[in-house]
Structure formats: C-alpha cells, structure tokens
Motif scaffolding. Structure first.
Motif, PDB file in Angstrom:
ATOM      1  N   ALA A 196      55.191 -97.265 -26.868  1.00  0.00           N
ATOM      2  CA  ALA A 196      53.837 -96.833 -27.235  1.00  0.00           C
ATOM      3  C   ALA A 196      52.954 -98.066 -27.425  1.00  0.00           C
ATOM      4  CB  ALA A 196      53.870 -95.978 -28.490  1.00  0.00           C
ATOM      5  N   VAL A 197      51.689 -97.827 -27.691  1.00  0.00           N
ATOM      6  CA  VAL A 197      50.715 -98.910 -27.859  1.00  0.00           C
ATOM      7  C   VAL A 197      50.182 -98.895 -29.285  1.00  0.00           C
ATOM      8  CG1 VAL A 197      48.442 -99.764 -27.139  1.00  0.00           C
ATOM      9  CG2 VAL A 197      50.059 -98.915 -25.430  1.00  0.00           C
ATOM     10  N   PRO A 198      50.248-100.013 -30.010  1.00  0.00           N
ATOM     11  CA  PRO A 198      49.731-100.062 -31.377  1.00  0.00           C
ATOM     12  C   PRO A 198      48.219-100.239 -31.399  1.00  0.00           C
ATOM     13  CG  PRO A 198      50.613-102.194 -30.800  1.00  0.00           C
ATOM     14  CD  PRO A 198      50.866-101.295 -29.609  1.00  0.00           C
ATOM     15  N   ALA A 199      47.587 -99.641 -32.398  1.00  0.00           N
ATOM     16  CA  ALA A 199      46.138 -99.777 -32.566  1.00  0.00           C
ATOM     17  C   ALA A 199      45.842-100.006 -34.044  1.00  0.00           C
ATOM     18  CB  ALA A 199      45.416 -98.541 -32.058  1.00  0.00           C
ATOM     19  N   THR A 200      45.893-101.268 -34.464  1.00  0.00           N
ATOM     20  CA  THR A 200      45.513-101.596 -35.838  1.00  0.00           C
ATOM     21  C   THR A 200      44.005-101.449 -35.956  1.00  0.00           C
ATOM     22  OG1 THR A 200      47.368-103.132 -36.008  1.00  0.00           O
ATOM     23  CG2 THR A 200      45.612-103.340 -37.638  1.00  0.00           C
ATOM     24  N   ILE A 201      43.563-100.819 -37.051  1.00  0.00           N
ATOM     25  CA  ILE A 201      42.154-100.458 -37.195  1.00  0.00           C
ATOM     26  C   ILE A 201      41.526-101.201 -38.371  1.00  0.00           C
ATOM     27  CG2 ILE A 201      40.590 -98.542 -37.746  1.00  0.00           C
ATOM     28  CD1 ILE A 201      42.502 -96.696 -36.234  1.00  0.00           C
ATOM     29  N   ALA A 202      40.311-101.692 -38.165  1.00  0.00           N
ATOM     30  CA  ALA A 202      39.545-102.358 -39.220  1.00  0.00           C
ATOM     31  C   ALA A 202      38.071-102.292 -38.848  1.00  0.00           C
ATOM     32  CB  ALA A 202      39.985-103.812 -39.392  1.00  0.00           C
ATOM     33  N   VAL A 203      37.203-102.636 -39.800  1.00  0.00           N
ATOM     34  CA  VAL A 203      35.774-102.760 -39.507  1.00  0.00           C
ATOM     35  C   VAL A 203      35.446-104.249 -39.460  1.00  0.00           C
ATOM     36  CG1 VAL A 203      33.430-102.356 -40.337  1.00  0.00           C
ATOM     37  CG2 VAL A 203      35.153-100.540 -40.515  1.00  0.00           C
ATOM     38  N   ILE A 204      34.967-104.686 -38.300  1.00  0.00           N
ATOM     39  CA  ILE A 204      34.629-106.090 -38.083  1.00  0.00           C
ATOM     40  C   ILE A 204      33.282-106.155 -37.381  1.00  0.00           C
ATOM     41  CG2 ILE A 204      35.315-108.261 -36.983  1.00  0.00           C
ATOM     42  CD1 ILE A 204      38.218-107.288 -37.071  1.00  0.00           C
ATOM     43  N   GLY A 205      32.360-106.931 -37.931  1.00  0.00           N
ATOM     44  CA  GLY A 205      31.063-107.117 -37.294  1.00  0.00           C
ATOM     45  C   GLY A 205      30.252-105.853 -37.130  1.00  0.00           C
ATOM     46  N   GLY A 206      30.373-104.935 -38.082  1.00  0.00           N
ATOM     47  CA  GLY A 206      29.577-103.715 -38.048  1.00  0.00           C
ATOM     48  C   GLY A 206      30.098-102.651 -37.113  1.00  0.00           C
ATOM     49  N   ARG A 207      31.340-102.793 -36.626  1.00  0.00           N
ATOM     50  CA  ARG A 207      31.921-101.797 -35.731  1.00  0.00           C
ATOM     51  C   ARG A 207      33.345-101.474 -36.159  1.00  0.00           C
ATOM     52  NH1 ARG A 207      31.000-103.178 -29.517  1.00  0.00           N
ATOM     53  NH2 ARG A 207      30.804-100.918 -29.338  1.00  0.00           N
ATOM     54  N   ILE A 208      33.742-100.247 -35.881  1.00  0.00           N
ATOM     55  CA  ILE A 208      35.134 -99.863 -36.077  1.00  0.00           C
ATOM     56  C   ILE A 208      35.916-100.415 -34.905  1.00  0.00           C
ATOM     57  CG2 ILE A 208      36.753 -97.940 -36.173  1.00  0.00           C
ATOM     58  CD1 ILE A 208      34.424 -96.268 -37.373  1.00  0.00           C
ATOM     59  N   ARG A 209      36.862-101.273 -35.202  1.00  0.00           N
ATOM     60  CA  ARG A 209      37.680-101.895 -34.158  1.00  0.00           C
ATOM     61  C   ARG A 209      39.027-101.196 -34.110  1.00  0.00           C
ATOM     62  NH1 ARG A 209      36.060-107.033 -33.045  1.00  0.00           N
ATOM     63  NH2 ARG A 209      37.662-106.898 -31.427  1.00  0.00           N
ATOM     64  N   VAL A 210      39.369-100.652 -32.973  1.00  0.00           N
ATOM     65  CA  VAL A 210      40.617 -99.920 -32.774  1.00  0.00           C
ATOM     66  C   VAL A 210      41.499-100.756 -31.857  1.00  0.00           C
ATOM     67  CG1 VAL A 210      41.666 -97.757 -32.007  1.00  0.00           C
ATOM     68  CG2 VAL A 210      39.394 -97.736 -33.068  1.00  0.00           C
ATOM     69  N   GLY A 211      42.417-101.496 -32.450  1.00  0.00           N
ATOM     70  CA  GLY A 211      43.205-102.483 -31.730  1.00  0.00           C
ATOM     71  C   GLY A 211      42.610-103.854 -31.968  1.00  0.00           C
ATOM     72  N   LEU A 212      43.402-104.750 -32.571  1.00  0.00           N
ATOM     73  CA  LEU A 212      42.895-106.068 -32.957  1.00  0.00           C
ATOM     74  C   LEU A 212      43.620-107.174 -32.207  1.00  0.00           C
ATOM     75  CD1 LEU A 212      42.703-105.630 -36.843  1.00  0.00           C
ATOM     76  CD2 LEU A 212      40.955-105.092 -35.127  1.00  0.00           C
ATOM     77  N   THR A 213      42.922-108.293 -32.008  1.00  0.00           N
ATOM     78  CA  THR A 213      43.556-109.482 -31.452  1.00  0.00           C
ATOM     79  C   THR A 213      44.391-110.148 -32.542  1.00  0.00           C
ATOM     80  OG1 THR A 213      41.759-110.967 -32.090  1.00  0.00           O
ATOM     81  CG2 THR A 213      41.554-109.847 -29.953  1.00  0.00           C
ATOM     82  N   ASP A 214      45.248-111.082 -32.138  1.00  0.00           N
ATOM     83  CA  ASP A 214      46.042-111.798 -33.126  1.00  0.00           C
ATOM     84  C   ASP A 214      45.138-112.593 -34.071  1.00  0.00           C
ATOM     85  OD1 ASP A 214      48.950-112.486 -33.855  1.00  0.00           O
ATOM     86  OD2 ASP A 214      48.004-114.454 -33.764  1.00  0.00           O
ATOM     87  N   ALA A 215      44.067-113.136 -33.548  1.00  0.00           N
ATOM     88  CA  ALA A 215      43.131-113.894 -34.393  1.00  0.00           C
ATOM     89  C   ALA A 215      42.479-112.983 -35.428  1.00  0.00           C
ATOM     90  CB  ALA A 215      42.068-114.564 -33.523  1.00  0.00           C
ATOM     91  N   GLU A 216      42.194-111.752 -35.036  1.00  0.00           N
ATOM     92  CA  GLU A 216      41.587-110.807 -35.980  1.00  0.00           C
ATOM     93  C   GLU A 216      42.589-110.355 -37.034  1.00  0.00           C
ATOM     94  OE1 GLU A 216      38.217-109.074 -32.896  1.00  0.00           O
ATOM     95  OE2 GLU A 216      40.210-108.160 -32.980  1.00  0.00           O
ATOM     96  N   LEU A 217      43.848-110.179 -36.647  1.00  0.00           N
ATOM     97  CA  LEU A 217      44.884-109.889 -37.641  1.00  0.00           C
ATOM     98  C   LEU A 217      44.971-111.022 -38.662  1.00  0.00           C
ATOM     99  CD1 LEU A 217      47.843-108.518 -35.453  1.00  0.00           C
ATOM    100  CD2 LEU A 217      46.322-107.193 -36.952  1.00  0.00           C
ATOM    101  N   GLN A 218      44.912-112.253 -38.179  1.00  0.00           N
ATOM    102  CA  GLN A 218      44.989-113.401 -39.077  1.00  0.00           C
ATOM    103  C   GLN A 218      43.759-113.469 -39.975  1.00  0.00           C
ATOM    104  OE1 GLN A 218      46.495-116.917 -37.300  1.00  0.00           O
ATOM    105  NE2 GLN A 218      45.719-118.295 -38.882  1.00  0.00           N
ATOM    106  N   GLN A 219      42.594-113.129 -39.426  1.00  0.00           N
ATOM    107  CA  GLN A 219      41.376-113.110 -40.230  1.00  0.00           C
ATOM    108  C   GLN A 219      41.512-112.146 -41.403  1.00  0.00           C
ATOM    109  OE1 GLN A 219      37.953-111.630 -38.100  1.00  0.00           O
ATOM    110  NE2 GLN A 219      36.530-111.995 -39.796  1.00  0.00           N
ATOM    111  N   LEU A 220      42.025-110.952 -41.138  1.00  0.00           N
ATOM    112  CA  LEU A 220      42.225-109.967 -42.196  1.00  0.00           C
ATOM    113  C   LEU A 220      43.269-110.440 -43.205  1.00  0.00           C
ATOM    114  CD1 LEU A 220      42.203-106.612 -40.232  1.00  0.00           C
ATOM    115  CD2 LEU A 220      40.772-107.118 -42.211  1.00  0.00           C
ATOM    116  N   ALA A 221      44.322-111.060 -42.703  1.00  0.00           N
ATOM    117  CA  ALA A 221      45.415-111.486 -43.568  1.00  0.00           C
ATOM    118  C   ALA A 221      44.989-112.570 -44.546  1.00  0.00           C
ATOM    119  CB  ALA A 221      46.587-111.971 -42.720  1.00  0.00           C
TER     120      ALA A 221
END
Length: 303
Positions: A54-79
């Motif tokens: 299957a395909v994972p879709a980590t979800i967060a709000v970044i830059g005023g948009r709902i992001r469905v599926g994050l890059t590794d850099a975005e995961l690190q930003q949240l972390a």
C-alpha cells in the motif's frame, strides 16, 4: 477544495491507479514521541505500509494547505518543530487561514483522509473519555469524529490513560462499531487486553473489509474502530502500567494540566517512569497497526 488539499506525487499516482492508500496522523510525530525516535518511527511506519503493498499518506497542515503525503524533509520539519499546532476539527480552518504549521490528531486526520478519498487510517491509539468525564465532560473530539466521518481507524484500542469503559459506552451510543483483531476484548494501548469486550471479533482483512462495505452500503455513516492489540512480546504488564498511569495522572492534577496538554504530558511521564520502555511499546504497536491497516486498505479495494 483543490486549493486547500495537496496530494504528494506518490499519493496522487496511487489514487489515479486505484492502489490502496493508508492515512497516517502527524501529531504522533510532533507531540507524541521525542526526537529522534519520532522521525525514525514516522519513516519506519511508512516503510511498513509500502512493504505490504500500500501507499502511506502522512497528513499535516503546511503553508496553509492540507498536505496528504509528506516528503522526508517535511517529516523532519514536523519532528523538530517546537511550535506545531495540535489540530483537531475546530483548529483546521485556523491553521489553514494563518499558514500555521499543524500536526493532525485522529479527528483531523479522519477529516482530511475522507476529503482526499482515503478509507483507512492507522494510528497508535484513539482518544476517548478522560477519567472523570462524567463530571468534567472532557471527551476527545476523536469519538465524535468516529460517529460522523466514514473512515476505518486501525489502532491499539484507546490509550490506557483514559476511562475505557466510558469510551466504549460513548462509541456504542453513537453507533460506532468496534472490531477486535485476534481476541474478543478491546485493546488498551500499552497492554493487549482492557478486560472489556469489543463489539465484534473479525480477524482477517477480507472479513473486516466486507463488514465496512456493508456498513457504508446500508447508509450507516461514520467510522469503524479496528482494535489491534499490541504484540505480546512488546506489551507492558497491566498492573505496572496501571500503577504508573495513576501516578502520572496525579501529577497532572497537581500541576493543573488539562485539555490538549494532558495526553503529551502523561505519555512523557509514563515514558520517564518506565525508563523508556513505554516508548518502545508505543513504537511496536504503531508498526503492528500499520501492517493490519495496509492489509485492510488492500482488501477494501476488492470488497
């Protein structure tokens, strides 16, 4: 809606090809685990889902948009973000409107997953009725979201810091079915067995998928809880975790910690009081849920 939601290329391709997609929350990254285990776990859970097909879709709000599926850099930003908002239903419009970085809770992830056409969401444990909720009315928005949003939520039950009996009563009142995997009873996050029965035991993904399709085909809206107990080898003794939880709750009460702050506080104190063993259990159960969730998402494609 396209202006508010952005799918990653991996998720967009999977949706176009009709492949199974599994939603993942981001509060567990920003608020649920310490650095660097939070980032490592986020990466590992995504890899588990991919390994199942299957395909994972980590979800967060970044830059005023709902992001469905994050890059590794975005995961690190949240972390590593010290100021990421903890977003539930009421908070999503605010974070989008002002461009605030936001990590989605169970409730918010369900909303975003449904908007993106994703039917399965994997988390650690759902929120619920807090102890003393019969007088404080401190009940997680996760439960109301389960009553209204048609997404299947795979979890290790509800966090044992909650009143699990009241949590199940609330779900029953609102018509939310609780399916248990591999046992009759509802799971209790750090321990496999809460001592409380789930509604139905359905062990395999194909049967779970048929149940969910039947519920939605009947016009019975809302979600489904899939309670998947933590693997026995990673579980904590029930008596030990109950005693430690009671101590952490007493400390929270003395310090006046309530609302959104209480769950991160309690999980951090339980980690400290167990010498880090509770964190290892948390990581193990999320990965185990990812396996079950990916298999369910694949089964739903053919149900």
């Amino acid at each position: 809606m396209n202006d508010l939601i952005q799918l990653s290329p991996e998720v967009a391709t999977a949706r176009t090809e009709g492949r199974a997609v599994v939603a993942l929350e981001s509060t567990i990254i920003a608020h649920g685990m310490p650095w660097p285990q939070n980032l490592d776990t986020a990466r590992e859970v995504e890899d588990v889902i991919r390994a199942q097909g299957a395909v994972p879709a980590t979800i967060a709000v970044i830059g005023g948009r709902i992001r469905v599926g994050l890059t590794d850099a975005e995961l690190q930003q949240l972390a590593q973000a010290p100021d990421a908002m903890k977003l539930s239903r009421r908070d999503l419009p605010y974070a989008i409107a002002i461009g605030q970085l936001g990590a989605t809770t169970v409730a918010a992830t369900m909303i975003c997953a449904h908007l993106a056409g994703i039917e399965v969401f994997v988390t650690g444990g759902i929120g619920g009725a807090h102890r003393g909720a019969e007088t404080s009315f401190d009940i997680s928005a996760d439960l109301q979201e389960l009553a209204r949003t048609p997404v299947a939520v795979v979890c290790a039950g509800a966090k044992s810091i909650l009143d699990l009996g009241l949590t199940l009563e609330y779900l029953e009142t609102h018509g939310v079915p609780v399916l248990s995997v591999g046992q009759d009873n509802f799971a209790a996050f750090f321990t496999p067995d809460s001592g409380l029965k789930a509604d139905f035991r359905l062990d395999d993904a194909a049967t779970q998928a048929r149940f969910i399709r039947a519920k939605w085909a009947l016009g019975l809206g809302g979600g489904v809880v899939v309670s998947n107990p933590v693997p026995a080898q990673a579980a904590m003794p029930r008596e030990e975790i109950d005693a430690i939880t009671a101590q952490a709750l007493a400390e929270a009460n003395v310090q006046g910690i309530t609302g959104k702050a209480i769950t991160p506080f309690l999980l951090a104190r339980i980690k400290a009081l167990t010498g880090g063993r509770s964190l290892a259990t948390n990581i193990a159960l999320v990965k185990h849920n990812a396996v079950v969730g990916a298999r369910l998402a694949i089964a739903l494609r053919g149900a």
